[in-house]
Scaffold this motif. Structure first.
Motif, mmCIF file in Angstrom:
data_model
loop_
_atom_site.group_PDB
_atom_site.id
_atom_site.type_symbol
_atom_site.label_atom_id
_atom_site.label_comp_id
_atom_site.label_asym_id
_atom_site.label_seq_id
_atom_site.Cartn_x
_atom_site.Cartn_y
_atom_site.Cartn_z
ATOM 1 N N VAL A 39 0.864 -1.175 0.000
ATOM 2 C CA VAL A 39 0.000 0.000 0.000
ATOM 3 C C VAL A 39 0.905 1.231 0.000
ATOM 4 O O VAL A 39 1.769 1.370 0.869
ATOM 5 C CB VAL A 39 -0.933 0.008 1.234
ATOM 6 C CG1 VAL A 39 -1.784 1.266 1.257
ATOM 7 C CG2 VAL A 39 -1.802 -1.248 1.262
ATOM 8 N N ALA A 40 0.729 2.100 -0.988
ATOM 9 C CA ALA A 40 1.525 3.323 -1.086
ATOM 10 C C ALA A 40 0.975 4.393 -0.149
ATOM 11 O O ALA A 40 -0.190 4.355 0.255
ATOM 12 C CB ALA A 40 1.523 3.827 -2.527
ATOM 13 N N ALA A 41 1.823 5.361 0.181
ATOM 14 C CA ALA A 41 1.411 6.478 1.038
ATOM 15 C C ALA A 41 0.202 7.178 0.420
ATOM 16 O O ALA A 41 0.175 7.431 -0.786
ATOM 17 C CB ALA A 41 2.566 7.456 1.202
ATOM 18 N N GLY A 42 -0.813 7.453 1.251
ATOM 19 C CA GLY A 42 -2.000 8.160 0.799
ATOM 20 C C GLY A 42 -3.004 7.291 0.053
ATOM 21 O O GLY A 42 -4.003 7.793 -0.453
ATOM 22 N N GLU A 43 -2.749 5.997 -0.025
ATOM 23 C CA GLU A 43 -3.614 5.073 -0.754
ATOM 24 C C GLU A 43 -4.398 4.218 0.248
ATOM 25 O O GLU A 43 -3.849 3.826 1.268
ATOM 26 C CB GLU A 43 -2.691 4.172 -1.588
ATOM 27 C CG GLU A 43 -3.306 3.452 -2.723
ATOM 28 C CD GLU A 43 -2.261 2.719 -3.567
ATOM 29 O OE1 GLU A 43 -2.467 2.654 -4.770
ATOM 30 O OE2 GLU A 43 -1.261 2.190 -3.023
ATOM 31 N N THR A 44 -5.659 3.940 -0.048
ATOM 32 C CA THR A 44 -6.389 3.010 0.810
ATOM 33 C C THR A 44 -5.951 1.589 0.460
ATOM 34 O O THR A 44 -5.378 1.349 -0.612
ATOM 35 C CB THR A 44 -7.919 3.108 0.609
ATOM 36 O OG1 THR A 44 -8.237 2.633 -0.703
ATOM 37 C CG2 THR A 44 -8.424 4.534 0.814
ATOM 38 N N GLU A 45 -6.239 0.639 1.352
ATOM 39 C CA GLU A 45 -5.892 -0.753 1.064
ATOM 40 C C GLU A 45 -6.623 -1.243 -0.178
ATOM 41 O O GLU A 45 -6.039 -1.937 -1.025
ATOM 42 C CB GLU A 45 -6.200 -1.629 2.276
ATOM 43 C CG GLU A 45 -5.267 -1.321 3.436
ATOM 44 C CD GLU A 45 -5.610 -2.067 4.705
ATOM 45 O OE1 GLU A 45 -6.358 -3.060 4.653
ATOM 46 O OE2 GLU A 45 -5.097 -1.660 5.772
ATOM 47 N N ALA A 46 -7.891 -0.881 -0.320
ATOM 48 C CA ALA A 46 -8.667 -1.306 -1.489
ATOM 49 C C ALA A 46 -8.088 -0.707 -2.771
ATOM 50 O O ALA A 46 -7.929 -1.410 -3.779
ATOM 51 C CB ALA A 46 -10.133 -0.906 -1.324
ATOM 52 N N ASP A 47 -7.742 0.586 -2.743
ATOM 53 C CA ASP A 47 -7.149 1.226 -3.924
ATOM 54 C C ASP A 47 -5.834 0.560 -4.306
ATOM 55 O O ASP A 47 -5.543 0.350 -5.481
ATOM 56 C CB ASP A 47 -6.910 2.719 -3.687
ATOM 57 C CG ASP A 47 -8.195 3.531 -3.642
ATOM 58 O OD1 ASP A 47 -9.249 3.028 -4.093
ATOM 59 O OD2 ASP A 47 -8.145 4.676 -3.166
ATOM 60 N N ALA A 48 -5.028 0.216 -3.298
ATOM 61 C CA ALA A 48 -3.740 -0.446 -3.558
ATOM 62 C C ALA A 48 -3.951 -1.806 -4.209
ATOM 63 O O ALA A 48 -3.248 -2.163 -5.166
ATOM 64 C CB ALA A 48 -2.953 -0.602 -2.258
ATOM 65 N N LEU A 49 -4.931 -2.554 -3.723
ATOM 66 C CA LEU A 49 -5.176 -3.887 -4.271
ATOM 67 C C LEU A 49 -5.690 -3.798 -5.708
ATOM 68 O O LEU A 49 -5.248 -4.552 -6.579
ATOM 69 C CB LEU A 49 -6.147 -4.655 -3.374
ATOM 70 C CG LEU A 49 -6.262 -6.142 -3.622
ATOM 71 C CD1 LEU A 49 -4.907 -6.846 -3.696
ATOM 72 C CD2 LEU A 49 -7.124 -6.788 -2.553
ATOM 73 N N VAL A 50 -6.579 -2.849 -5.976
ATOM 74 C CA VAL A 50 -7.064 -2.634 -7.343
ATOM 75 C C VAL A 50 -5.877 -2.291 -8.258
ATOM 76 O O VAL A 50 -5.728 -2.870 -9.344
ATOM 77 C CB VAL A 50 -8.141 -1.521 -7.382
ATOM 78 C CG1 VAL A 50 -8.412 -1.062 -8.809
ATOM 79 C CG2 VAL A 50 -9.422 -1.996 -6.710
ATOM 80 N N ARG A 51 -5.009 -1.384 -7.826
ATOM 81 C CA ARG A 51 -3.849 -0.969 -8.625
ATOM 82 C C ARG A 51 -2.894 -2.146 -8.852
ATOM 83 O O ARG A 51 -2.454 -2.404 -9.969
ATOM 84 C CB ARG A 51 -3.114 0.183 -7.934
ATOM 85 C CG ARG A 51 -1.808 0.582 -8.634
ATOM 86 C CD ARG A 51 -1.045 1.656 -7.880
ATOM 87 N NE ARG A 51 -0.826 1.373 -6.465
ATOM 88 C CZ ARG A 51 0.095 0.505 -6.000
ATOM 89 N NH1 ARG A 51 0.850 -0.183 -6.821
ATOM 90 N NH2 ARG A 51 0.229 0.342 -4.699
ATOM 91 N N GLU A 52 -2.567 -2.861 -7.775
ATOM 92 C CA GLU A 52 -1.615 -3.968 -7.880
ATOM 93 C C GLU A 52 -2.115 -5.065 -8.817
ATOM 94 O O GLU A 52 -1.351 -5.597 -9.624
ATOM 95 C CB GLU A 52 -1.322 -4.558 -6.494
ATOM 96 C CG GLU A 52 -0.444 -3.678 -5.627
ATOM 97 C CD GLU A 52 1.029 -3.697 -6.028
ATOM 98 O OE1 GLU A 52 1.432 -4.532 -6.857
ATOM 99 O OE2 GLU A 52 1.780 -2.860 -5.502
ATOM 100 N N LEU A 53 -3.394 -5.430 -8.711
ATOM 101 C CA LEU A 53 -3.914 -6.508 -9.556
ATOM 102 C C LEU A 53 -4.024 -6.063 -11.009
ATOM 103 O O LEU A 53 -3.848 -6.868 -11.924
ATOM 104 C CB LEU A 53 -5.238 -7.038 -9.021
ATOM 105 C CG LEU A 53 -5.149 -7.717 -7.646
ATOM 106 C CD1 LEU A 53 -6.467 -8.342 -7.261
ATOM 107 C CD2 LEU A 53 -4.028 -8.737 -7.573
ATOM 108 N N ARG A 54 -4.257 -4.772 -11.241
ATOM 109 C CA ARG A 54 -4.248 -4.259 -12.616
ATOM 110 C C ARG A 54 -2.825 -4.335 -13.178
ATOM 111 O O ARG A 54 -2.616 -4.772 -14.301
ATOM 112 C CB ARG A 54 -4.764 -2.818 -12.649
ATOM 113 C CG ARG A 54 -4.937 -2.295 -14.087
ATOM 114 C CD ARG A 54 -5.548 -0.907 -14.111
ATOM 115 N NE ARG A 54 -6.902 -0.927 -13.593
ATOM 116 C CZ ARG A 54 -7.377 -0.043 -12.700
ATOM 117 N NH1 ARG A 54 -6.617 0.918 -12.226
ATOM 118 N NH2 ARG A 54 -8.630 -0.124 -12.293
#
Length: 129
Positions: A39-54
């Motif tokens: 999870v990057a700074a300023g990112e929610t856990e859900a946003d990080a997971l969406v980004r990582e899986l993309r």
């Protein structure tokens, strides 16, 4: 020392789970895991997971409920899993050696990244074992 959250996605389709085979680091290469990342700074856990899986798989997902308990790794990492639903994109192992769909009966026979093994009982239940 701050704690770094690492999120992982359990993508379940019917009675199968998507698992990914690591390419790196060397000590984990060839082992299977639930895909995800930091999870990057300023990112929610859900946003990080969406980004990582993309980035890693080329798919869009909706993040659902938490899966199992937090898994501490060393002094500063916390591994946390979520159920995810595939909403678009075609699966491709951009950042992994291979991807595989497995059923409950296959879970114990895979050579897992050690930390992810803690989720196997919960995953087995979710897959209808």
């Amino acid at each position: 020392m701050s704690t770094q959250i690492v999120v992982a996605g359990a993508l379940i389709s019917g009675a199968t789970l998507l698992v990914a085979q690591r390419q790196r680091p060397l000590e984990l290469a060839g082992l299977w895991e639930l895909p995800g990342g930091k999870v990057a700074a300023g990112e929610t856990e859900a946003d990080a997971l969406v980004r990582e899986l993309r980035e890693e798989l080329g798919v869009d997902v909706i993040v659902g409920a938490r899966l199992g308990a937090d898994i501490p790794i060393g002094q500063s990492l916390i591994l946390r899993a979520y159920l995810v639903t595939h909403t678009g994109g075609a699966l491709h192992p951009h950042d992994h050696h291979a991807l595989r769909w497995v059923g409950a009966a296959d879970l114990d026979s895979l050579d897992w990244v050690p930390a992810d093994r803690a989720w196997l009982p919960e995953l087995s239940k979710r897959l209808g074992a």
